[in-house]
Enzyme design. Structure first.
Site, mmCIF file in Angstrom:
data_model
loop_
_atom_site.group_PDB
_atom_site.id
_atom_site.type_symbol
_atom_site.label_atom_id
_atom_site.label_comp_id
_atom_site.label_asym_id
_atom_site.label_seq_id
_atom_site.Cartn_x
_atom_site.Cartn_y
_atom_site.Cartn_z
ATOM 1 N N SER A 207 0.836 -1.195 0.000
ATOM 2 C CA SER A 207 0.000 0.000 0.000
ATOM 3 C C SER A 207 0.877 1.253 0.000
ATOM 4 O O SER A 207 1.685 1.447 -0.902
ATOM 5 C CB SER A 207 -0.964 -0.043 1.188
ATOM 6 O OG SER A 207 -1.966 0.941 1.075
ATOM 7 N N ASP A 345 -10.283 -3.584 -5.628
ATOM 8 C CA ASP A 345 -9.788 -2.811 -4.488
ATOM 9 C C ASP A 345 -10.633 -1.552 -4.346
ATOM 10 O O ASP A 345 -10.616 -0.683 -5.223
ATOM 11 C CB ASP A 345 -8.321 -2.443 -4.717
ATOM 12 C CG ASP A 345 -7.669 -1.767 -3.508
ATOM 13 O OD1 ASP A 345 -8.407 -1.205 -2.671
ATOM 14 O OD2 ASP A 345 -6.434 -1.802 -3.410
ATOM 15 N N HIS A 376 -8.279 -4.702 -0.828
ATOM 16 C CA HIS A 376 -7.061 -3.971 -0.476
ATOM 17 C C HIS A 376 -6.282 -4.767 0.560
ATOM 18 O O HIS A 376 -6.664 -4.835 1.729
ATOM 19 C CB HIS A 376 -7.404 -2.583 0.071
ATOM 20 C CG HIS A 376 -6.210 -1.687 0.205
ATOM 21 N ND1 HIS A 376 -5.630 -1.044 -0.864
ATOM 22 C CD2 HIS A 376 -5.462 -1.357 1.294
ATOM 23 C CE1 HIS A 376 -4.603 -0.344 -0.451
ATOM 24 N NE2 HIS A 376 -4.467 -0.521 0.856
#
Length: 425
Positions: A207, A345, A376
């Site tokens: 991320s 996501d 995610h």
């Protein structure tokens, strides 16, 4: 008399209403859980090269069907929510040593070091340098699960703890981690290179960590020395392009934005004395009024504008996002690079995925992997309801790293053979 004749028909009417209600509920469940969505291998974007052909042969997960848990695994929201709240199933507790580094501005950076638990498949000394997601650290369950799996496959792991993220580590300067600051990650990498001069590096970012590691590698060619490859999972590539989509209610992104902002506010306020105290020499642009604005912030963009950008002296949010996003550095990365996102996501808008797609069309070292499902940082696997401890993501990153190590070993052996033949001639 007519009324008495009509009463036997009422139960049939009520049964019809019940049936319609049940059908409506089932329709909503099917739509929300995305049950009609097919399972398939991930979409792959790459240029035909010796490296890509080797990866397709050596990484079965790239061409194998990714099958999430049947009941809920096709919902990106549930995958994301389970990752955020549950973390991982039966998460292990790898044992590591915490290291402290004093930065030039007085900040105290920390990272955790985990030694390998087995010999690596190519017999070399390989260290994974790992950068977690926003406000995350080595104690998060998804990091612990991944580290444990990497250790068992022969990797030493160094995991950065984002500045200010650990609740038991106080800030020693009026600054905490930001979206694209690479200082602490660079300090960790330099420590590993000096302490283990023979080791080679596999760079991994999750991320926000994906943005940091890609930006770090692209900042200077020297940062790519001794780096075998880089893997970035579920990053958004451009904060400037993402900020508008993150304020939209499509896919509930505005709600996720609010939740993440609330978590950031709690972290910042837990360090209010170190950041806003009277005794602190704050950045000139950081004022006490910014603390009051922080209390009313409902989005990450407001927090970034009022507080985060000012740690590094940016004049505007636009300038901060432009300079700190890895998008302008990706083309400077020359080591093998795998970029992974999930099509469902909810945090990363589909328009942002044109960035890795376009890059993979121009650079032979880049492969973009896009499974249909995973949310995610979820990527749970399982048969029906209960997920397995290891995720598809955990296995893919290690499988890719193993393949790159083997690729480099094969190149070295070929080079040695050619040298021997040249000497004989």
């Amino acid at each position: 008399m007519n009324a008495m004749l009509e009463t036997p028909e009422l139960p049939a009417v009520f049964d019809g209403v019940k049936l319609a209600a049940v059908a409506a509920v089932l329709y909503v469940i099917v739509r929300c859980l995305n049950l009609k969505s097919p399972t398939a291998p991930p979409d792959l974007y790459f240029q035909d090269s010796g490296l890509s052909r080797f990866l397709l042969k050596s990484c079965p997960l790239l061409t194998k069907e990714y099958i999430p848990p049947l009941i809920w695994g096709k919902s990106g929201h549930i995958q994301t929510a389970l990752y955020g709240k549950m973390g991982r199933v039966r998460s292990p507790h790898p044992y590591g040593h915490r290291k402290f580094i004093t930065m030039s501005d007085g900040a105290t950076s920390t990272f955790d070091l985990f030694e390998p638990l087995a010999e690596h498949c190519v017999g070399d000394d390989i260290t994974m340098v790992i950068c977690p997601g926003i406000a995350n650290h080595s104690e998060k369950q998804y990091i612990r699960t991944f580290v444990d799996y990497a250790q068992k496959n022969g990797y030493r792991c160094a995991v950065l703890n984002h500045l200010g993220a650990l609740p038991n580590i106080e800030l020693t300067s009026p600054r905490m981690f930001t979206y694209g600051c690479t200082w602490e990650f660079g300090a960790m990498v330099n420590y590993i290179k000096k302490t283990y001069p023979l080791t080679q590096l596999v760079v991994v970012g999750f991320s926000l960590g994906g943005n940091i590691v890609c930006k770090y590698l692209g900042e200077t060619q020297a940062n790519q020395e001794k780096v075998l490859c880089c893997v970035s999972v579920c990053q958004g590539y451009s904060a400037l392009r993402a900020q508008e989509t993150f304020m939209q209610w499509d896919q509930c992104r505005r709600f996720y934005n609010f939740l993440m902002a609330d978590n950031m506010k709690k972290i910042i306020l837990s360090h209010r004395q170190a950041l806003f105290g009277d005794h602190v020499k704050k950045p000139q642009s950081l004022e006490d009024t910014d603390l009051s604005r922080l209390y009313t912030a409902t989005s990450l963009m407001q927090i970034d504008d009022n507080v985060m950008r000012k740690f590094h002296g940016y004049n505007s949010l636009k300038e901060y996002y432009e300079e700190e996003s890895c998008m302008r550095y990706l083309h400077r990365i020359y080591v093998p690079l795998m970029l992974v996102n999930a099509a469902d996501d909810p945090l990363v808008h589909e328009s942002l995925l044109t960035i890795p797609k376009s890059l993979s069309e121009k650079r032979e070292n880049v492969m973009f992997v896009l499974p249909l499902h995973g949310g995610h940082l979820g990527f749970f696997e399982g048969s029906v309801l209960f997920p397995e401890p290891l995720t598809w993501m955990d296995k893919l990153v290690v499988e890719y790293a193993n393949a790159i190590c083997q690729w480099e070993r094969n190149k070295l052996q070929c080079s040695d053979t050619e040298q021997v033949e040249a000497d004989l001639e």
